[in-house]
Enzyme design. Structure first.
Site, PDB file in Angstrom:
ATOM      1  N   ALA A 247      44.619  36.748  35.164  1.00 17.35           N
ATOM      2  CA  ALA A 247      43.804  37.913  35.488  1.00 17.35           C
ATOM      3  C   ALA A 247      44.693  39.126  35.362  1.00 17.35           C
ATOM      4  CB  ALA A 247      43.246  37.790  36.898  1.00 17.35           C
ATOM      5  N   LYS A 248      44.069  40.273  35.321  1.00 18.02           N
ATOM      6  CA  LYS A 248      44.855  41.480  35.094  1.00 18.02           C
ATOM      7  C   LYS A 248      45.833  41.769  36.228  1.00 18.02           C
ATOM      8  CE  LYS A 248      41.777  43.416  31.691  1.00 18.02           C
ATOM      9  NZ  LYS A 248      40.570  44.167  31.406  1.00 18.02           N
TER      10      LYS A 248
END
Ligand code: GLU
Length: 319
Positions: A247-248
């Site tokens: 995920a970012k």
């Protein structure tokens, strides 16, 4: 036509890179044109400079595009027109319910994706005429009022190119979902459909976290009378060294970390090649070579897991 559609909500990671590179390679192999679309309507999550950075990172990987970049926020009129069409067709209604109110009113707590189903609390009463009730009202006024679409009951069928037939009852899953947000912006589900249709997208390639959204988008194609839906190709997501989906928020796998350390884009493509089954071992190559060696008939691959050895191999390529 296909699209590369980054959301400028943070910095891109290796999982994003895999999806973009496979998407681009399929396009180059199958003769699709590519539009680069910046999906920047989620104002609360957009990060300053992130759109420009995404464009640079894609270019560093060796990808190119035939149209764009087009920023969704530059022109809201196509989304407004679609919303007004649905409003005038009696398919849309305003709803100021809070998350708490929705949760309290719902019976089934959550489905497996932890989405709260909207239980229809502000849906116009049966027998009323929503088109007349809401005629002329501003669908993007915001003011803490969202606009929801009246979702029919029954399953929506989609055949994914990679995952096969899918069937989801959208009403049972999420209920009447919002198409305009309380902040007065087009919601993702609406914007993506309006853009895919007007940009002539025939093939949507993206991470399989968006598979659950696909029946909603197919429904909107129908309600808006947009004609044939695109083909959908949902790709596996990449897992990080911690075993979680990338995920970012994961710092270690930011593509800019590798780029700024002097790792060539070809090295990253070489890791993706192994993940996507293009090669048996990591092997630095250009995006063009990745595309030449990708077999479009055989792009099934298991969700890859990023390892310490992968990281080491990338860093060994520093110039
Ligand atoms: N902008 C979305 C994302 O970055 C992709 C949307 C889509 O492919 O439909 O997750």
């Amino acid at each position: 036509m296909t699209r590369l559609a980054p959301s400028p909500t943070g910095t891109l990671h290796l999982g994003n890179a895999l999806t973009f590179v496979v998407n681009w390679a399929l396009a180059r192999r199958l003769g699709w044109r590519v539009v680069l679309r910046i999906e920047d309507l989620d104002a609360g999550r957009v990060r300053e400079g992130s759109a420009e950075e995404a464009v640079e990172v894609l270019a560093w990987l060796g990808l190119d595009w035939d149209e764009g970049p087009i920023k969704q926020s530059d022109d809201l009129s196509p989304y407004r027109a679609a919303l007004e069409r649905l409003r005038d067709g009696g398919l849309l209604y305003p709803c100021g319910a809070t998350r708490k109110e929705i949760e309290l009113a719902g019976s089934a707590p959550h489905d497996s994706d932890r989405q709260t189903r909207y239980p229809g609390i502000n849906r116009p009463a049966p027998g009323s005429d929503p088109a007349a009730l809401y005629a002329g009202m501003d669908v993007l006024a915001g003011d803490d009022v969202a606009w929801r679409v009246i979702v029919p009951e029954g399953a929506i069928e989609v055949v994914d190119e990679l995952l096969g037939p899918q069937s989801i009852d959208v009403q049972a899953q999420v209920g009447d979902f919002p198409l305009a947000t309380k902040a007065g912006l087009p919601a993702y589900q609406l914007a993506v459909v309006v853009d895919d249709a007007r940009q002539g997208v025939t093939d949507v390639v993206r991470g399989d976290d968006l598979l659950v959204s696909t029946p909603r988008q197919v429904l909107l194609y129908r309600l808006l009378g947009l004609g044939e839906v695109p083909r959908y190709w949902h790709l596996p997501l990449v897992y990080g060294t911690d075993g979680m989906r990338m995920a970012k928020r994961h710092d270690s796998v930011r593509l800019t970390t590798h780029r700024d350390a002097g790792v060539p884009g070809e090295r990253v493509i070489g890791l993706l090649a192994k993940w996507a089954g293009v090669t048996d071992v990591r092997e630095a190559m250009s995006a063009g070579e990745f595309a030449n060696r990708l077999d479009p008939e055989r792009i099934a691959y298991a969700p890859p897991r990023y390892t310490e050895e992968d990281e080491q191999w990338l860093m060994d390529g520093k110039s």
